[in-house]
Design an enzyme around this catalytic site. Structure first.
Site, mmCIF file in Angstrom:
data_model
loop_
_atom_site.group_PDB
_atom_site.id
_atom_site.type_symbol
_atom_site.label_atom_id
_atom_site.label_comp_id
_atom_site.label_asym_id
_atom_site.label_seq_id
_atom_site.Cartn_x
_atom_site.Cartn_y
_atom_site.Cartn_z
ATOM 1 N N ASN A 27 0.826 -1.200 0.000
ATOM 2 C CA ASN A 27 0.000 0.000 0.000
ATOM 3 C C ASN A 27 0.867 1.259 0.000
ATOM 4 O OD1 ASN A 27 -2.277 1.585 0.258
ATOM 5 N ND2 ASN A 27 -2.431 1.361 2.482
ATOM 6 N N HIS A 112 -13.870 -4.745 11.619
ATOM 7 C CA HIS A 112 -13.585 -3.446 12.221
ATOM 8 C C HIS A 112 -14.886 -2.716 12.534
ATOM 9 C CE1 HIS A 112 -9.411 -2.886 10.119
ATOM 10 N NE2 HIS A 112 -9.579 -4.107 10.576
ATOM 11 N N ARG A 137 -12.947 -5.473 16.189
ATOM 12 C CA ARG A 137 -11.934 -4.471 16.528
ATOM 13 C C ARG A 137 -12.633 -3.137 16.695
ATOM 14 N NH1 ARG A 137 -7.014 -2.010 12.806
ATOM 15 N NH2 ARG A 137 -8.561 -0.407 12.366
ATOM 16 N N TYR A 149 -6.290 8.061 13.206
ATOM 17 C CA TYR A 149 -6.001 7.092 12.155
ATOM 18 C C TYR A 149 -6.929 5.878 12.269
ATOM 19 C CZ TYR A 149 -3.655 3.960 9.033
ATOM 20 O OH TYR A 149 -3.389 3.106 7.981
ATOM 21 N N HIS A 202 -1.700 1.339 16.356
ATOM 22 C CA HIS A 202 -0.935 1.820 15.197
ATOM 23 C C HIS A 202 0.463 2.333 15.528
ATOM 24 C CE1 HIS A 202 -5.092 1.825 13.486
ATOM 25 N NE2 HIS A 202 -4.423 1.172 12.580
ATOM 26 N N GLU A 226 -3.140 -4.230 19.713
ATOM 27 C CA GLU A 226 -2.271 -4.393 18.531
ATOM 28 C C GLU A 226 -1.350 -3.185 18.346
ATOM 29 O OE1 GLU A 226 -4.588 -5.205 15.050
ATOM 30 O OE2 GLU A 226 -3.074 -4.369 13.706
ATOM 31 N N ARG A 273 1.463 -10.904 13.394
ATOM 32 C CA ARG A 273 0.472 -10.387 12.439
ATOM 33 C C ARG A 273 0.981 -10.285 11.005
ATOM 34 N NH1 ARG A 273 -3.796 -8.677 12.006
ATOM 35 N NH2 ARG A 273 -3.419 -6.464 11.747
ATOM 36 N N HIS A 302 -2.542 -9.890 9.068
ATOM 37 C CA HIS A 302 -3.053 -8.595 8.638
ATOM 38 C C HIS A 302 -4.003 -8.805 7.445
ATOM 39 C CE1 HIS A 302 -1.573 -4.549 6.774
ATOM 40 N NE2 HIS A 302 -2.379 -4.271 7.766
ATOM 41 N N ASP A 306 -6.394 -3.037 1.893
ATOM 42 C CA ASP A 306 -5.274 -2.897 0.952
ATOM 43 C C ASP A 306 -4.531 -4.222 0.745
ATOM 44 O OD1 ASP A 306 -4.561 -1.425 3.699
ATOM 45 O OD2 ASP A 306 -2.704 -2.365 3.029
ATOM 46 N N GLU A 329 -7.667 -11.208 10.070
ATOM 47 C CA GLU A 329 -8.331 -9.904 9.939
ATOM 48 C C GLU A 329 -9.061 -9.854 8.596
ATOM 49 O OE1 GLU A 329 -5.652 -6.571 9.728
ATOM 50 O OE2 GLU A 329 -7.261 -5.109 9.988
ATOM 51 N N TRP A 392 4.923 6.259 13.978
ATOM 52 C CA TRP A 392 4.163 6.027 12.757
ATOM 53 C C TRP A 392 2.817 6.653 12.914
ATOM 54 C CZ3 TRP A 392 -0.344 4.537 10.666
ATOM 55 C CH2 TRP A 392 -0.376 4.820 9.267
HETATM 56 C C1 CS2 Z 1 -4.197 -1.585 10.041
HETATM 57 C C2 CS2 Z 1 -4.083 -1.293 8.569
HETATM 58 O O1 CS2 Z 1 -5.481 -3.428 9.450
HETATM 59 C C3 CS2 Z 1 -4.744 -2.971 10.284
HETATM 60 O O2 CS2 Z 1 -4.445 -3.538 11.319
HETATM 61 O O3 CS2 Z 1 -3.083 -1.359 10.815
HETATM 62 O O4 CS2 Z 1 -5.232 -0.595 8.265
HETATM 63 C C4 CS2 Z 1 -2.863 -0.509 8.128
HETATM 64 O O5 CS2 Z 1 -2.910 0.742 8.710
HETATM 65 C C5 CS2 Z 1 -2.793 -0.379 6.632
HETATM 66 O O6 CS2 Z 1 -2.696 -1.650 6.059
HETATM 67 C C6 CS2 Z 1 -1.629 0.486 6.169
HETATM 68 O O7 CS2 Z 1 -1.560 0.463 4.808
HETATM 69 MG MG MG Z 2 -2.840 -2.862 12.443
#
Ligand code: CS2
Ligand code: MG
Length: 392
Positions: A27, A112, A137, A149, A202, A226, A273, A302, A306, A329, A392
């Site tokens: 991504n 989510h 989540r 975020y 994050h 996480e 993850r 993960h 994306d 996820e 980040w």
């Molecule tokens: C996130 C993602 O899914 C997750 O756990 O941390 O949305 C992540 O921020 C994105 O993949 C970044 O491109």
């Molecule tokens: Mg994440």
């Protein structure tokens, strides 16, 4: 094998015309991986035997002096996925059979829920509960911050902005750590004890801030917390570990087993993850998850929007055949993405069956894909109140 890219897609075609799809998307750095594949991998694929998957992996990993990193490992991952896909098609078997067969009845998933405030968040939580999800989540806005975020004021898939440059947001760790425990306690109260709740920080807290957050969240009995500290700082995680029994998950930004070896061997985390796409494909994710299984760490890849339906399929086939695979996820996709990548995997009431089609069971709707054009999108950049960048 023929070239990896005789057409616009990263598909590998064998001499007997079997096509294997893989996904190598990173991504916001997509074009760099495309160049790595086109310029450095495709020429070396020509003439290789597609059934020697492990041999190809070792060649592309060890044959390059400059190793690792997201671009290289996603490129190798895309090729690896495509080769497993081809082997499945050649043998008529779904990939999970080739990996040793299913060890579980289903792969559990989490969805989510986000809402700028508690009522909006609970509305999404209730939607997921009504649809049969058992793991959710939860993310929300933070008083005093304009943006957070992963939390949208509208419906959203990935928090990536289509701009010539990333959007910027302000993050205040103290405000965040003060707000989140109360919010999650309210969600726990709403859903009762049986639903698993997860939260993603994050990578933005220091070890001490994260330890405080973990402790404050203990009464809410999270399934996991996480990315609570920057992933590359093992000592920060050790500090968090020493102070809280809240389970920890990390690793979406890791690309090889060497990136997470210490965290796993020293049991500084409970869930690893890494995504199949970003960690060298099925072959290498399998190595990471095997190391994790020796040290009591569970796999939980993960899977935001994306990560494409092809890469998700690869993860599900691996998950079906991996004993210590806890959960996948699944953020979901816009309808257009489902149409663009017709897939055998399904999502129903909290589980993600990989489907029984040969290979990975995903194809491309080329007409639809050709009618859309590529646009770069960037996740936002976050700064502290004094203008410095967050980790980040
Ligand atoms: C996130 C993602 O899914 C997750 O756990 O941390 O949305 C992540 O921020 C994105 O993949 C970044 O491109
Ligand atoms: Mg994440």
């Amino acid at each position: 094998m023929h070239s990896a890219s005789d057409n616009d897609w990263s598909a590998i075609t064998t001499a007997d015309d079997l096509v294997g799809l893989g996904d190598a998307t990173v991504n916001d750095r997509e074009l760099s991986v495309a160049s790595y594949l086109r310029d450095h991998i495709a020429p070396l694929l020509i003439g290789r035997d597609p059934v020697r998957i492990e041999n190809a992996w070792q060649y592309f990993y060890r044959g390059a002096y400059w190793r690792r990193g997201p671009i290289t490992m996603a490129a190798i991952g895309g090729v690896d996925m495509a080769l497993w896909n081809i082997l499945g098609r050649r043998t008529g078997q779904p990939v999970y059979q080739l990996l040793g067969g299913r060890v579980r009845d289903h792969v559990t998933t989490y969805r989510h829920a986000f809402g700028w405030d508690l009522p909006a968040l609970l509305e999404q939580v209730d939607e997921h509960l009504d649809a049969g999800y058992t793991h959710i989540r939860v993310q929300s806005g933070v008083p005093g911050l304009d943006t957070v975020y992963g939390v949208s004021r509208q419906e959203a898939y990935e928090p990536a902005g289509r701009a010539p440059r990333p959007t910027e947001e302000t993050f205040d760790a103290d405000a965040y750590v003060r707000h989140v425990p109360g919010l999650i306690a309210a969600v726990r109260e709403h859903v009762g004890g049986d639903i698993a709740l997860l939260h993603d920080a994050h990578h933005r807290l220091t070890g001490v801030q994260a330890a405080r957050l973990g402790k404050a969240l203990e009464p809410s009995n999270l399934y996991w917390l996480e990315d609570v500290t920057p992933a590359e700082d093992a000592e920060a995680l050790r500090l968090v570990r020493q102070h809280t029994t809240t389970p920890l998950a990390i690793g979406e930004v890791f690309n090889t087993v060497w990136d997470c070896q210490r965290l796993i061997e020293e049991r500084l985390i409970d869930y690893i993850r890494c995504a199949v796409v970003h960690a060298g494909g099925i072959s290498h994710a399998r190595t990471i998850f095997a190391l994790a299984s020796v040290h009591g760490v569970q796999a939980a890849p993960h899977g935001p929007s994306d990560v494409s339906p092809i890469a998700l399929a690869a993860s599900l086939h691996l998950g079906a055949a991996t004993h210590n695979f806890a959960i996948q996820e699944y953020m979901g996709y816009p309808d257009l993405v489902h149409e663009a990548f017709p897939h055998a995997w399904t999502c129903d009431a909290g589980v993600l069956p990989p489907g029984d089609e040969p290979g990975l069971g995903v194809s491309l709707n080329e007409d639809l894909l050709r009618s859309e054009h590529y646009e770069t999108a960037y996740p936002p950049v976050a700064r502290r109140r004094d203008g410095t960048l967050t980790d980040w």
